[in-house]
Design a protein around this motif. Structure first.
Motif, PDB file in Angstrom:
ATOM      1  N   ASP A   1       0.816  -1.210   0.000  1.00 59.52           N
ATOM      2  CA  ASP A   1       0.000   0.000   0.000  1.00 59.52           C
ATOM      3  C   ASP A   1       0.851   1.262   0.000  1.00 59.52           C
ATOM      4  N   GLU A   2       1.172   1.744  -1.211  1.00 60.09           N
ATOM      5  CA  GLU A   2       1.960   2.964  -1.342  1.00 60.09           C
ATOM      6  C   GLU A   2       1.130   4.224  -1.127  1.00 60.09           C
ATOM      7  N   SER A   3      -0.193   4.082  -0.972  1.00 55.66           N
ATOM      8  CA  SER A   3      -0.992   5.252  -0.631  1.00 55.66           C
ATOM      9  C   SER A   3      -0.684   5.731   0.785  1.00 55.66           C
ATOM     10  N   ALA A   4       0.034   4.915   1.565  1.00 59.15           N
ATOM     11  CA  ALA A   4       0.443   5.307   2.908  1.00 59.15           C
ATOM     12  C   ALA A   4       1.630   6.264   2.906  1.00 59.15           C
ATOM     13  N   GLN A   5       2.220   6.512   1.739  1.00 62.53           N
ATOM     14  CA  GLN A   5       3.295   7.493   1.651  1.00 62.53           C
ATOM     15  C   GLN A   5       2.761   8.889   1.987  1.00 62.53           C
ATOM     16  N   PRO A   6       3.635   9.805   2.451  1.00 60.89           N
ATOM     17  CA  PRO A   6       3.164  11.151   2.817  1.00 60.89           C
ATOM     18  C   PRO A   6       2.406  11.873   1.713  1.00 60.89           C
ATOM     19  N   THR A   7       2.786  11.633   0.442  1.00 60.98           N
ATOM     20  CA  THR A   7       2.052  12.266  -0.651  1.00 60.98           C
ATOM     21  C   THR A   7       1.103  11.290  -1.351  1.00 60.98           C
ATOM     22  N   GLY A   8       0.958  10.090  -0.808  1.00 61.75           N
ATOM     23  CA  GLY A   8      -0.124   9.217  -1.207  1.00 61.75           C
ATOM     24  C   GLY A   8       0.054   8.386  -2.453  1.00 61.75           C
TER      25      GLY A   8
ATOM     26  N   ARG B   1       4.812   7.591  -6.569  1.00 58.95           N
ATOM     27  CA  ARG B   1       5.666   8.668  -7.070  1.00 58.95           C
ATOM     28  C   ARG B   1       6.498   9.301  -5.962  1.00 58.95           C
ATOM     29  N   HIS B   2       6.084   9.104  -4.713  1.00 59.66           N
ATOM     30  CA  HIS B   2       6.841   9.659  -3.582  1.00 59.66           C
ATOM     31  C   HIS B   2       8.252   9.089  -3.548  1.00 59.66           C
TER      32      HIS B   2
ATOM     33  N   ALA C   1       4.229  15.505  -9.664  1.00 57.86           N
ATOM     34  CA  ALA C   1       4.377  16.921  -9.353  1.00 57.86           C
ATOM     35  C   ALA C   1       4.120  17.189  -7.870  1.00 57.86           C
ATOM     36  N   VAL C   2       3.111  16.530  -7.314  1.00 54.51           N
ATOM     37  CA  VAL C   2       2.801  16.723  -5.896  1.00 54.51           C
ATOM     38  C   VAL C   2       3.939  16.204  -5.025  1.00 54.51           C
ATOM     39  N   ALA C   3       4.441  15.022  -5.360  1.00 57.64           N
ATOM     40  CA  ALA C   3       5.529  14.446  -4.577  1.00 57.64           C
ATOM     41  C   ALA C   3       6.790  15.304  -4.663  1.00 57.64           C
ATOM     42  N   GLN C   4       7.115  15.767  -5.856  1.00 57.72           N
ATOM     43  CA  GLN C   4       8.306  16.592  -6.018  1.00 57.72           C
ATOM     44  C   GLN C   4       8.161  17.933  -5.305  1.00 57.72           C
ATOM     45  N   ALA C   5       6.976  18.529  -5.378  1.00 59.88           N
ATOM     46  CA  ALA C   5       6.750  19.798  -4.672  1.00 59.88           C
ATOM     47  C   ALA C   5       6.887  19.608  -3.163  1.00 59.88           C
ATOM     48  N   TRP C   6       6.449  18.467  -2.675  1.00 58.15           N
ATOM     49  CA  TRP C   6       6.552  18.151  -1.238  1.00 58.15           C
ATOM     50  C   TRP C   6       8.014  18.118  -0.797  1.00 58.15           C
TER      51      TRP C   6
ATOM     52  N   GLU D   1      -4.853   6.937 -15.381  1.00 63.30           N
ATOM     53  CA  GLU D   1      -3.929   7.930 -14.830  1.00 63.30           C
ATOM     54  C   GLU D   1      -2.737   7.262 -14.154  1.00 63.30           C
ATOM     55  N   GLY D   2      -1.546   7.734 -14.488  1.00 59.68           N
ATOM     56  CA  GLY D   2      -0.342   7.293 -13.786  1.00 59.68           C
ATOM     57  C   GLY D   2       0.424   6.187 -14.460  1.00 59.68           C
ATOM     58  N   ILE D   3      -0.189   5.419 -15.357  1.00 63.90           N
ATOM     59  CA  ILE D   3       0.526   4.359 -16.065  1.00 63.90           C
ATOM     60  C   ILE D   3       0.108   4.357 -17.524  1.00 63.90           C
ATOM     61  N   GLY D   4       0.882   3.628 -18.324  1.00 60.12           N
ATOM     62  CA  GLY D   4       0.629   3.581 -19.747  1.00 60.12           C
ATOM     63  C   GLY D   4       1.247   4.777 -20.444  1.00 60.12           C
ATOM     64  N   ARG D   5       2.036   4.517 -21.485  1.00 60.46           N
ATOM     65  CA  ARG D   5       2.698   5.599 -22.209  1.00 60.46           C
ATOM     66  C   ARG D   5       2.548   5.371 -23.711  1.00 60.46           C
ATOM     67  N   PRO D   6       2.475   6.457 -24.504  1.00 61.49           N
ATOM     68  CA  PRO D   6       2.369   6.301 -25.950  1.00 61.49           C
ATOM     69  C   PRO D   6       3.672   5.858 -26.602  1.00 61.49           C
ATOM     70  N   ARG D   7       4.752   5.845 -25.812  1.00 62.50           N
ATOM     71  CA  ARG D   7       6.046   5.375 -26.292  1.00 62.50           C
ATOM     72  C   ARG D   7       6.744   4.654 -25.146  1.00 62.50           C
ATOM     73  N   ILE D   8       7.742   3.843 -25.462  1.00 60.76           N
ATOM     74  CA  ILE D   8       8.542   3.212 -24.415  1.00 60.76           C
ATOM     75  C   ILE D   8       9.548   4.240 -23.901  1.00 60.76           C
ATOM     76  N   GLU D   9       9.458   4.543 -22.615  1.00 61.39           N
ATOM     77  CA  GLU D   9      10.308   5.573 -22.030  1.00 61.39           C
ATOM     78  C   GLU D   9      11.708   5.030 -21.743  1.00 61.39           C
ATOM     79  N   PRO D  10      12.716   5.919 -21.707  1.00 63.26           N
ATOM     80  CA  PRO D  10      14.095   5.465 -21.470  1.00 63.26           C
ATOM     81  C   PRO D  10      14.284   4.734 -20.143  1.00 63.26           C
ATOM     82  N   GLY D  11      13.436   5.027 -19.145  1.00 61.65           N
ATOM     83  CA  GLY D  11      13.587   4.378 -17.845  1.00 61.65           C
ATOM     84  C   GLY D  11      13.072   2.964 -17.784  1.00 61.65           C
ATOM     85  N   PHE D  12      12.392   2.512 -18.837  1.00 59.83           N
ATOM     86  CA  PHE D  12      11.872   1.139 -18.863  1.00 59.83           C
ATOM     87  C   PHE D  12      12.932   0.215 -19.447  1.00 59.83           C
TER      88      PHE D  12
END
Length: 352
Positions: free
Chosen positions: A35-42, A45-46, A77-82, A242-253
């Motif tokens: 359960d990663e929703s328990a992270q401070p920013t939920g 992505r935290h 964005a929320v996690a990074q701003a935090w 929201e949050g997954i699935g990309r129109p291209r394969i990203e370099p981090g994959f």
């Protein structure tokens, strides 16, 4: 103490997020939700945000007073701003589309600045033009601490996650390959079915077998690209999850660090998100539901083969805003999603 040293203290790992037992029929197979929703920013992505900041500081790219920049429209964005707020750093995020007060509010309440750009693909170039350090979550490798934490809690046979930047599946796969029982290095390990032969790992005084599966929604490039072994595969189509699935394969994959990619229909992911809420009370989004659907497919495959063991599915981003989207019948119908048919299948798969 220097600013860098203080910053690294701020970026130290927090307490482990919990594991939730999820009911599945039959003996010998256990399904757990991390359960990663328990992270401070939920959200998951935290961890990625913390890893990006930590690596940037270690590399000397972020120092006291550096403006930090990102191009994204979601929980990142929320996690990074935090983290930027806690580090005392200015933070600017370039978001796609027209300004949305709902999307901007969560970042601005943390002291960040939101800039909206159209067309959406232009956000990356716009971010690069801002004077500061571009975190570039899709382009920079920054493996986080999920693997160490998870594998200290449990020794699963499978771990299932969705893919956006690809950082989570890469983090898990890198850790498993680096602890491979046969001593093989992470680089050069075969992907797909061949990778299963290298699934045994040694850690914590014991040996077990563990593999990584990625759950991929409709329109995303990861499943076809992984299947066809085409690292530059692109669909050019946006994900409805929201949050997954990309129109291209990203370099981090990194496909060589993934043992299986499971395509999941969007309607199935939405139905599974609702089922998670029914069982746990957590109003999770479609990404969590997509991962759960894939995890249940693995449970069925294990049962069909007479296998026993443990499957872990990552969940996160449990937020009341999802009640107006993924958990709302009118919203689903407007998206053309036949959730009811998949809900019946879920009841069959999880009846105990």
């Amino acid at each position: 103490m220097s600013w860098n040293a203080r910053a690294l203290d701020v970026l130290a790992a927090g307490p482990p997020t919990p594991l939730i037992d999820f009911p599945v029929p039959g003996p010998g197979i256990r399904l757990l939700l991390k359960d990663e929703s328990a992270q401070p920013t939920g959200s998951l992505r935290h961890r990625h945000a913390r890893a990006l900041f930590r690596q940037a500081i270690l590399d000397g790219l972020v120092t006291e007073g550096t403006t930090v920049v990102e191009a994204t429209g979601g929980n990142a964005a929320v996690a990074q701003a935090w983290f930027a707020r806690r580090l005392g750093l200015p933070y600017i995020v370039v978001m796609p589309g027209e300004r949305s007060e709902a999307r901007a509010r969560a970042v601005e309440e943390l002291g960040g600045e939101c800039r909206f750009v159209t067309p959406p693909p232009a956000i990356y170039d716009a971010a690069r033009r801002i004077d500061g350090h571009f975190l570039d979550q899709f382009g920079r490798a920054a493996h986080h601490d999920l693997a160490e934490e998870l594998f200290a809690q449990v020794r699963p046979d499978w771990v299932v996650t969705g893919a956006a930047t690809g950082a989570t599946s890469a983090t898990l796969g890198q850790w498993l390959r680096s602890h491979a029982a046969d001593g093989r290095p992470a680089s050069g390990v075969a992907r797909g079915p061949a990778a299963a032969a290298h699934g045994r790992v040694v850690a914590g005084g014991g040996e077990w077998r563990c593999r990584v599966a990625v759950a991929d929604p409709d329109n995303s490039a990861y499943f076809p690209g992984w299947t066809l072994d085409t690292p530059d595969y692109a669909t050019g189509m946006p994900s409805r999850i929201e949050g997954i699935g990309r129109p291209r394969i990203e370099p981090g994959f990194h496909p060589d660090l993934v043992d299986l990619v499971i395509p999941v229909p969007d309607a199935a992911g939405v139905a599974a998100a609702r089922h998670i809420r029914e069982v746990t009370g957590l109003p999770v989004g479609g990404s969590s539901g997509t991962a759960l659907w894939a995890a249940l497919e693995l449970v069925e495959r294990m049962r069909a083969k007479g296998e026993t063991g443990t499957v872990v599915s990552l969940i996160g981003d449990a937020a009341d805003r999802h009640l107006k989207t993924y958990h709302d019948d009118v919203w689903a119908a407007g998206k053309g999603l036949d959730v009811g048919r998949h809900a019946d299948e879920l009841r069959r798969r999880t009846s105990v």
